[in-house]
Design an enzyme around this catalytic site. Structure first.
Site, PDB file in Angstrom:
ATOM      1  N   TYR A   1       0.822  -1.214   0.000  1.00  0.00           N
ATOM      2  CA  TYR A   1       0.000   0.000   0.000  1.00  0.00           C
ATOM      3  C   TYR A   1       0.856   1.264   0.000  1.00  0.00           C
ATOM      4  O   TYR A   1       1.982   1.261   0.502  1.00  0.00           O
ATOM      5  CB  TYR A   1      -0.897   0.043   1.246  1.00  0.00           C
ATOM      6  CG  TYR A   1      -2.077  -0.899   1.160  1.00  0.00           C
ATOM      7  CD1 TYR A   1      -3.298  -0.457   0.663  1.00  0.00           C
ATOM      8  CD2 TYR A   1      -1.956  -2.215   1.566  1.00  0.00           C
ATOM      9  CE1 TYR A   1      -4.384  -1.329   0.585  1.00  0.00           C
ATOM     10  CE2 TYR A   1      -3.034  -3.090   1.481  1.00  0.00           C
ATOM     11  CZ  TYR A   1      -4.235  -2.637   0.991  1.00  0.00           C
ATOM     12  OH  TYR A   1      -5.299  -3.487   0.906  1.00  0.00           O
TER      13      TYR A   1
ATOM     14  N   TYR B   1      -1.042 -10.188  -0.427  1.00  0.00           N
ATOM     15  CA  TYR B   1       0.041  -9.903   0.537  1.00  0.00           C
ATOM     16  C   TYR B   1      -0.161 -10.693   1.822  1.00  0.00           C
ATOM     17  O   TYR B   1      -1.293 -11.016   2.191  1.00  0.00           O
ATOM     18  CB  TYR B   1       0.144  -8.401   0.822  1.00  0.00           C
ATOM     19  CG  TYR B   1      -1.106  -7.743   1.359  1.00  0.00           C
ATOM     20  CD1 TYR B   1      -1.405  -7.740   2.718  1.00  0.00           C
ATOM     21  CD2 TYR B   1      -2.001  -7.109   0.493  1.00  0.00           C
ATOM     22  CE1 TYR B   1      -2.548  -7.126   3.197  1.00  0.00           C
ATOM     23  CE2 TYR B   1      -3.147  -6.502   0.975  1.00  0.00           C
ATOM     24  CZ  TYR B   1      -3.415  -6.505   2.327  1.00  0.00           C
ATOM     25  OH  TYR B   1      -4.551  -5.904   2.791  1.00  0.00           O
TER      26      TYR B   1
ATOM     27  N   ARG C   1      -3.783 -12.290   2.305  1.00  0.00           N
ATOM     28  CA  ARG C   1      -4.986 -11.651   1.788  1.00  0.00           C
ATOM     29  C   ARG C   1      -5.011 -11.790   0.270  1.00  0.00           C
ATOM     30  O   ARG C   1      -4.025 -11.508  -0.392  1.00  0.00           O
ATOM     31  CB  ARG C   1      -4.998 -10.147   2.136  1.00  0.00           C
ATOM     32  CG  ARG C   1      -4.944  -9.815   3.593  1.00  0.00           C
ATOM     33  CD  ARG C   1      -6.267  -9.535   4.277  1.00  0.00           C
ATOM     34  NE  ARG C   1      -7.501  -9.882   3.633  1.00  0.00           N
ATOM     35  CZ  ARG C   1      -8.441  -9.021   3.248  1.00  0.00           C
ATOM     36  NH1 ARG C   1      -8.268  -7.737   3.415  1.00  0.00           N
ATOM     37  NH2 ARG C   1      -9.563  -9.441   2.710  1.00  0.00           N
TER      38      ARG C   1
ATOM     39  N   HIS D   1      -7.569  -7.552  -3.568  1.00  0.00           N
ATOM     40  CA  HIS D   1      -8.853  -6.929  -3.256  1.00  0.00           C
ATOM     41  C   HIS D   1      -8.739  -5.419  -3.378  1.00  0.00           C
ATOM     42  O   HIS D   1      -7.636  -4.862  -3.314  1.00  0.00           O
ATOM     43  CB  HIS D   1      -9.326  -7.311  -1.841  1.00  0.00           C
ATOM     44  CG  HIS D   1      -8.398  -6.849  -0.760  1.00  0.00           C
ATOM     45  ND1 HIS D   1      -7.284  -7.588  -0.379  1.00  0.00           N
ATOM     46  CD2 HIS D   1      -8.385  -5.732   0.011  1.00  0.00           C
ATOM     47  CE1 HIS D   1      -6.646  -6.930   0.575  1.00  0.00           C
ATOM     48  NE2 HIS D   1      -7.287  -5.795   0.836  1.00  0.00           N
TER      49      HIS D   1
ATOM     50  N   HIS E   1     -10.484  -1.879  -1.683  1.00  0.00           N
ATOM     51  CA  HIS E   1     -11.332  -1.335  -0.615  1.00  0.00           C
ATOM     52  C   HIS E   1     -12.277  -0.285  -1.193  1.00  0.00           C
ATOM     53  O   HIS E   1     -11.857   0.533  -2.019  1.00  0.00           O
ATOM     54  CB  HIS E   1     -10.473  -0.666   0.460  1.00  0.00           C
ATOM     55  CG  HIS E   1      -9.594  -1.614   1.205  1.00  0.00           C
ATOM     56  ND1 HIS E   1      -9.951  -2.170   2.402  1.00  0.00           N
ATOM     57  CD2 HIS E   1      -8.366  -2.113   0.919  1.00  0.00           C
ATOM     58  CE1 HIS E   1      -8.985  -2.962   2.830  1.00  0.00           C
ATOM     59  NE2 HIS E   1      -8.001  -2.948   1.948  1.00  0.00           N
TER      60      HIS E   1
END
Lengths: 203, 239
Positions: free
Chosen positions: B107, B147, B158, B161, B163
């Site tokens: 991120y 990740y 995870r 995806h 958000h």
């Protein structure tokens, strides 16, 4: 009419909500884009710590508030008094809790109103939502003001039967370092879990 | 079209459990006492409709820092869909925010500094738009990488995806969710996706791949993902 659609499931906001989405003056509700036009009403500052279990400060929460303007109006079609709503007040703000778990907002004191849905008077109040990693859904509650005669009749305040628990939603006047000089400062800590846990409502 | 004025409680099995086995943060932050039921009042059935006055909107290209700048590494994707209410009416003018990891699974956020995956200086990683007359949103990005969840004993990864944060037309239609990609093997073991008890509920979190012929451009992989927020309108528009 189309068939009923089921709401999409909530998921946690996680730890990576973009920093620029909670920056700037989104926690200051007293003006919109033009600083020269101020919202009507008494300026107030609300701040407090957010705690998780074991009374550990919870940083990086996304906190949002929603409230009526100083006259108890919403600029929204569902409000029959919307024509009187303050054009310089949007009623919404957002803040992330800092490294010490502190959240704060600068706003105006909301007015109470006669609620058309329940037929009861709403005392001055502010709805607050907290989102965080570890919270699969937001948690929501409502903040109330001390010494308001309408608190005893308020249908949301009274949805909590235990008076001692209810009291945890009442803002406490306190001299706070970060409050602007021209604002009345209030404190309300939010305990997500554990001793002194804040009462939350079904969303 | 008037905003929704009626909100019913969520259908529980279609929403996630709050305490999730193996997701430690959920054990520490979920309230331990039952939630109190309150009546909906005017405050709950209203919400900010003019947020574009407050928030900067019109950022729908996550794949580069600014227009004309080089693209981030990864497979370009085009993600679009409609924001609907429970009667399948479009939710117009709602602020919708998205954010995601880069193609390597990292991120653009200081909280991800411990991640060994590389940063990508050309990746913007977040966007904000307002839904149009049909409730539609769209943005361009790169496909996010999977990740590992840090310090997790069972090596939980995870799946890719995106958000989503949606303001809707009232306090009760606020929704924060995640979109998953179809056919990803990690979907089946993800603790957050699996936290939704109802299988149909989990399916509502997975986007559909858009056949190439239906895409206006040939340089992206397309995904379609409708999102439904809570609410019914007293006077729905007829069909």
């Amino acid at each position: 009419m189309a068939h009923r659609r089921v709401p999409t499931p909530s998921q946690t906001i996680g730890p990576f909500f973009p920093e620029h989405f909670v920056g700037g003056a989104d926690h200051d509700l007293t003006f919109l884009d033009d600083k020269s036009k101020r919202a009507q009403g008494q300026k107030i500052y609300i701040g407090g710590n957010i705690y998780e279990a074991e009374r550990l400060p919870r940083w990086n929460c996304v906190v949002e508030i929603w409230q009526p303007d100083a006259n108890g109006c919403f600029a929204h079609p569902n409000d029959p008094r919307r024509a009187r709503a303050d054009p310089n007040f949007v009623g919404w703000g957002r803040r992330s809790s800092d490294d010490a778990g502190w959240y704060d907002f600068i706003t105006v004191k909301p007015g109470g109103y006669a609620d058309p849905l329940t037929g009861k008077p709403r005392a001055p109040h502010i709805d607050i939502s907290i989102m965080s990693s570890g919270l699969m859904r937001r948690v929501v509650t409502t903040l109330f003001f001390p010494g308001e005669a309408a608190n005893v009749q308020d249908p949301v305040f009274n949805a909590i039967p235990d008076a001692a628990v209810r009291e945890r939603l009442i803002l406490r006047p306190e001299k706070l370092e970060r409050a602007p000089n021209d604002a009345i400062a209030y404190r309300l800590d939010i305990v997500l879990q554990g001793e002194g846990e804040t009462p939350f409502f079904v969303d | 079209m008037t905003p929704p004025d009626r909100y019913e409680p969520y259908d529980e099995p279609s929403q996630p459990l709050m305490r999730v086995d193996g997701y430690r943060e959920s054990q520490l932050r979920t309230p331990s006492r039952p939630l109190y039921k309150r009546p909906a009042t005017l405050t709950e059935i209203t919400g900010p409709l003019n947020l574009a006055k407050k928030l900067k909107v019109g950022m729908n290209d996550l794949s580069r820092i600014k227009q004309g700048a080089p693209r981030a590494m990864g497979q370009l994707i085009w993600v679009t869909g409609r924001l609907l209410d429970e009667d399948a009416m479009p939710v117009r003018g709602s602020v919708l925010e998205v954010w995601q990891a880069n193609a390597a699974g990292r991120y653009v956020h200081k909280a991800d500094s411990g991640n060994p995956a590389p940063q990508d200086p050309n990746f913007f990683g977040s966007g904000r738009c307002v839904t149009d007359r049909e409730g539609r949103y769209a943005f361009l990005s790169v496909k996010p990488g999977a990740y590992p969840v840090p310090n997790h004993p069972t090596r939980w990864w995870r799946p890719p995806h995106i958000h989503f944060s949606i303001l809707g037309e009232g306090f009760m239609s606020r929704l924060v969710t995640q979109m998953y990609f179809p056919g990803e093997p990690l979907n089946g073991i993800d603790l957050l996706l699996k936290a939704v008890p109802d299988e149909k509920g989990r399916e509502r979190l997975v986007a559909r791949w858009t056949p190439m012929m239906q895409l206006e451009r040939a340089d992206v992989v397309g995904f379609e993902h409708d999102i439904v927020v809570r609410g019914h309108r007293a006077t729905p528009m007829g069909f």
